[in-house]
Design a protein around this motif. Structure first.
Motif, PDB file in Angstrom:
ATOM      1  N   ARG A 181      35.186  40.878 -37.105  1.00  0.00           N
ATOM      2  CA  ARG A 181      35.716  39.890 -38.046  1.00  0.00           C
ATOM      3  C   ARG A 181      35.208  40.228 -39.451  1.00  0.00           C
ATOM      4  NH1 ARG A 181      34.886  35.968 -33.625  1.00  0.00           N
ATOM      5  NH2 ARG A 181      32.858  35.398 -34.504  1.00  0.00           N
ATOM      6  N   THR A 182      35.825  41.210 -40.063  1.00  0.00           N
ATOM      7  CA  THR A 182      35.457  41.637 -41.417  1.00  0.00           C
ATOM      8  C   THR A 182      36.632  41.357 -42.348  1.00  0.00           C
ATOM      9  OG1 THR A 182      36.164  43.892 -40.887  1.00  0.00           O
ATOM     10  CG2 THR A 182      33.813  43.378 -40.656  1.00  0.00           C
ATOM     11  N   PHE A 183      36.350  40.827 -43.530  1.00  0.00           N
ATOM     12  CA  PHE A 183      37.394  40.320 -44.415  1.00  0.00           C
ATOM     13  C   PHE A 183      37.229  40.849 -45.836  1.00  0.00           C
ATOM     14  CE2 PHE A 183      36.677  37.195 -41.091  1.00  0.00           C
ATOM     15  CZ  PHE A 183      37.956  36.853 -40.680  1.00  0.00           C
ATOM     16  N   CYS A 184      38.364  41.128 -46.482  1.00  0.00           N
ATOM     17  CA  CYS A 184      38.421  41.402 -47.919  1.00  0.00           C
ATOM     18  C   CYS A 184      39.200  40.270 -48.583  1.00  0.00           C
ATOM     19  CB  CYS A 184      39.126  42.731 -48.192  1.00  0.00           C
ATOM     20  SG  CYS A 184      38.192  44.197 -47.718  1.00  0.00           S
ATOM     21  N   ILE A 185      38.593  39.657 -49.581  1.00  0.00           N
ATOM     22  CA  ILE A 185      39.228  38.542 -50.280  1.00  0.00           C
ATOM     23  C   ILE A 185      38.874  38.628 -51.758  1.00  0.00           C
ATOM     24  CG2 ILE A 185      39.181  37.004 -48.262  1.00  0.00           C
ATOM     25  CD1 ILE A 185      36.725  35.674 -49.445  1.00  0.00           C
ATOM     26  N   PRO A 206      32.389  29.810 -37.521  1.00  0.00           N
ATOM     27  CA  PRO A 206      31.324  29.411 -38.464  1.00  0.00           C
ATOM     28  C   PRO A 206      30.995  30.531 -39.437  1.00  0.00           C
ATOM     29  CG  PRO A 206      30.410  29.868 -36.291  1.00  0.00           C
ATOM     30  CD  PRO A 206      31.898  29.940 -36.133  1.00  0.00           C
ATOM     31  N   PHE A 207      30.818  30.150 -40.700  1.00  0.00           N
ATOM     32  CA  PHE A 207      30.474  31.129 -41.732  1.00  0.00           C
ATOM     33  C   PHE A 207      28.959  31.276 -41.836  1.00  0.00           C
ATOM     34  CE2 PHE A 207      29.528  32.093 -46.272  1.00  0.00           C
ATOM     35  CZ  PHE A 207      30.026  33.387 -46.274  1.00  0.00           C
ATOM     36  N   ASP A 208      28.534  32.481 -42.169  1.00  0.00           N
ATOM     37  CA  ASP A 208      27.123  32.796 -42.410  1.00  0.00           C
ATOM     38  C   ASP A 208      26.271  32.576 -41.165  1.00  0.00           C
ATOM     39  OD1 ASP A 208      24.998  33.728 -43.866  1.00  0.00           O
ATOM     40  OD2 ASP A 208      24.553  31.816 -44.840  1.00  0.00           O
ATOM     41  N   THR A 209      26.839  32.940 -40.032  1.00  0.00           N
ATOM     42  CA  THR A 209      26.076  32.918 -38.778  1.00  0.00           C
ATOM     43  C   THR A 209      26.331  34.246 -38.064  1.00  0.00           C
ATOM     44  OG1 THR A 209      27.869  31.975 -37.439  1.00  0.00           O
ATOM     45  CG2 THR A 209      26.409  30.417 -38.571  1.00  0.00           C
ATOM     46  N   PRO A 210      25.350  34.726 -37.297  1.00  0.00           N
ATOM     47  CA  PRO A 210      25.521  36.017 -36.605  1.00  0.00           C
ATOM     48  C   PRO A 210      26.725  36.042 -35.674  1.00  0.00           C
ATOM     49  CG  PRO A 210      23.218  35.355 -36.603  1.00  0.00           C
ATOM     50  CD  PRO A 210      23.990  34.176 -37.118  1.00  0.00           C
ATOM     51  N   GLY A 212      29.445  34.151 -35.972  1.00  0.00           N
ATOM     52  CA  GLY A 212      30.671  33.758 -36.655  1.00  0.00           C
ATOM     53  C   GLY A 212      31.124  34.845 -37.612  1.00  0.00           C
ATOM     54  N   VAL A 213      30.954  34.555 -38.898  1.00  0.00           N
ATOM     55  CA  VAL A 213      31.243  35.549 -39.934  1.00  0.00           C
ATOM     56  C   VAL A 213      30.007  35.671 -40.813  1.00  0.00           C
ATOM     57  CG1 VAL A 213      32.700  36.189 -41.899  1.00  0.00           C
ATOM     58  CG2 VAL A 213      33.722  35.059 -39.915  1.00  0.00           C
ATOM     59  N   PRO A 214      29.153  36.633 -40.555  1.00  0.00           N
ATOM     60  CA  PRO A 214      27.996  36.843 -41.429  1.00  0.00           C
ATOM     61  C   PRO A 214      28.450  37.159 -42.852  1.00  0.00           C
ATOM     62  CG  PRO A 214      27.804  38.102 -39.392  1.00  0.00           C
ATOM     63  CD  PRO A 214      29.199  37.572 -39.436  1.00  0.00           C
ATOM     64  N   GLN A 215      27.629  36.825 -43.834  1.00  0.00           N
ATOM     65  CA  GLN A 215      28.006  37.082 -45.223  1.00  0.00           C
ATOM     66  C   GLN A 215      28.329  38.545 -45.451  1.00  0.00           C
ATOM     67  OE1 GLN A 215      26.002  35.368 -48.540  1.00  0.00           O
ATOM     68  NE2 GLN A 215      25.221  33.615 -47.393  1.00  0.00           N
ATOM     69  N   THR A 219      33.774  40.944 -48.027  1.00  0.00           N
ATOM     70  CA  THR A 219      33.709  41.722 -49.260  1.00  0.00           C
ATOM     71  C   THR A 219      34.647  41.098 -50.278  1.00  0.00           C
ATOM     72  OG1 THR A 219      33.314  43.736 -47.976  1.00  0.00           O
ATOM     73  CG2 THR A 219      33.963  44.007 -50.286  1.00  0.00           C
ATOM     74  N   ARG A 220      34.115  40.731 -51.424  1.00  0.00           N
ATOM     75  CA  ARG A 220      34.932  40.143 -52.484  1.00  0.00           C
ATOM     76  C   ARG A 220      35.299  41.223 -53.487  1.00  0.00           C
ATOM     77  NH1 ARG A 220      32.137  34.374 -54.030  1.00  0.00           N
ATOM     78  NH2 ARG A 220      30.400  34.721 -52.616  1.00  0.00           N
ATOM     79  N   MET A 221      36.571  41.262 -53.858  1.00  0.00           N
ATOM     80  CA  MET A 221      37.064  42.315 -54.739  1.00  0.00           C
ATOM     81  C   MET A 221      38.322  41.842 -55.450  1.00  0.00           C
ATOM     82  SD  MET A 221      38.648  44.838 -51.769  1.00  0.00           S
ATOM     83  CE  MET A 221      37.028  45.221 -51.116  1.00  0.00           C
ATOM     84  N   ASP A 222      38.806  42.637 -56.391  1.00  0.00           N
ATOM     85  CA  ASP A 222      40.057  42.340 -57.077  1.00  0.00           C
ATOM     86  C   ASP A 222      41.203  42.299 -56.071  1.00  0.00           C
ATOM     87  OD1 ASP A 222      41.674  42.325 -59.760  1.00  0.00           O
ATOM     88  OD2 ASP A 222      42.627  43.853 -58.516  1.00  0.00           O
TER      89      ASP A 222
END
Length: 331
Positions: A181-185, A206-210, A212-215, A219-222
């Protein structure tokens, strides 16, 4: 580029380079040009009517504005072209102040941004009706029935990633192991009230949990880089996209179904000042002929011709109107 003008090679190259730079950001300014065209049946039901057309300054909006101006001009209207108004609020303010008569808008934008509503209305027709009613009551603007294109948020993956992981919906993503569960936004989507974090919550991730979706998985980008990164599958399997963006088919991305209907519909609708429509009621059925032909696939193609191929929005708008049988070449 205006088909009626021949340009020198250096100027053409410079113009193409400028278009490419702007298109990379998904933004394109209006050239102020409208191709002359004629109605297919020779009728001119708007002969002598003065119509000011406006739009916001990003690609899709400029194309829609050019379509409107060329089409209504072919039906006899005297068009004042104010497409590509700078700043996201300029076009709306022009119409609210009576300086413009017609533009395209999005139901989700009106509901959330203009009227600050927080209720998620997932049915497109129901949302349009709510927006229609509040805009008429509060601003004396008439929202004509919506088109078939919905420029909403979504997540996409490359065809290879989607097949490898066996995902077609966002619920499928929620069932994946955390490391997949890896995301680009982009930054805005991360912090929006209808954006990334509430979406994860809606799908039980859940966000920021091992587990769920760890921080580190986000990846935040244009926005432009999101598309290419998603197509490569690096650094993310899933990227935020806009559903009518021409880069979706160009990069062979697969849009995942929002099966819980979290994202608000953003159907495009023609918005007309009430007094102008009262004076010229034929505008409604005439513009319905355009709205009925606009779908996600059509808008992806038109947007891609500008953002990817570097074509002029006025050329793209004219070509589509001719191909759709809505106008013909002027004599």
């Amino acid at each position: 580029m205006n088909r009626q003008l021949r340009r020198s090679a250096p100027l053409t190259a410079l113009a193409a380079a400028l278009v490419a730079v702007l298109a990379g950001c998904g933004l394109i300014s209006s050239t102020g040009t409208l191709h002359p065209a004629a109605s297919v049946d020779g009728q001119r039901p708007l002969a002598g009517v003065d119509v000011t057309v406006t739009s916001k300054d990003f690609t899709e909006q400029v194309i829609l504005g050019k379509i409107t101006g060329i089409y209504l001009g072919a039906l006899g209207a005297n068009i004042r072209d104010m497409t590509g108004a700078p700043g996201s609020a300029s076009a709306r303010q022009a119409e609210l102040k009576g300086e413009a008569d017609i533009q395209w808008e999005y139901t989700g934008t009106a509901w959330q941004v203009y009227h600050h509503e927080t209720e998620t209305v997932s049915d497109p027709q129901q949302l349009w009706q709510k927006v229609h009613d509040v805009e008429l009551a509060d601003n004396d603007l008439v929202w004509l029935p919506p088109s078939h294109f919905n420029n909403t948020y979504a997540f996409a993956a490359s065809q290879q990633v989607a097949q490898r992981l066996g995902v077609k919906t966002l619920s499928d993503v929620a069932a994946l192991p955390a490391n997949e569960r890896t995301f680009c936004i982009n930054d805005e989507f991360f912090s929006r009230a209808d954006g990334f974090l509430p979406m994860l919550k809606a799908y039980g991730i859940p966000f920021d949990t091992p587990g769920g979706v760890p921080q580190g998985n986000v990846t935040r980008m244009d926005s432009g880089v999101v598309y290419t990164s998603t197509a490569k599958g690096n650094p993310c399997n899933f990227g935020m996209v806009y559903t009518t963006d021409g880069r979706i088919p160009n990069l062979n991305l697969q849009v995942l179904v929002d099966d819980k209907k979290f994202f608000l519909p953003y159907n495009g609708s023609v918005v007309v000042r009430h007094d102008f429509l009262d004076a010229h009621p034929q505008i409604a059925p005439l513009m319905a002929a355009v709205s009925d032909k606009l779908t996600d696939d059509v808008m992806q193609d038109l947007n891609g011709r500008v953002d990817i191929k570097g074509e002029d929005p006025a050329d793209v708008a004219y070509d589509w109107l001719v191909s759709a049988g809505l106008v013909k070449a002027a004599d």
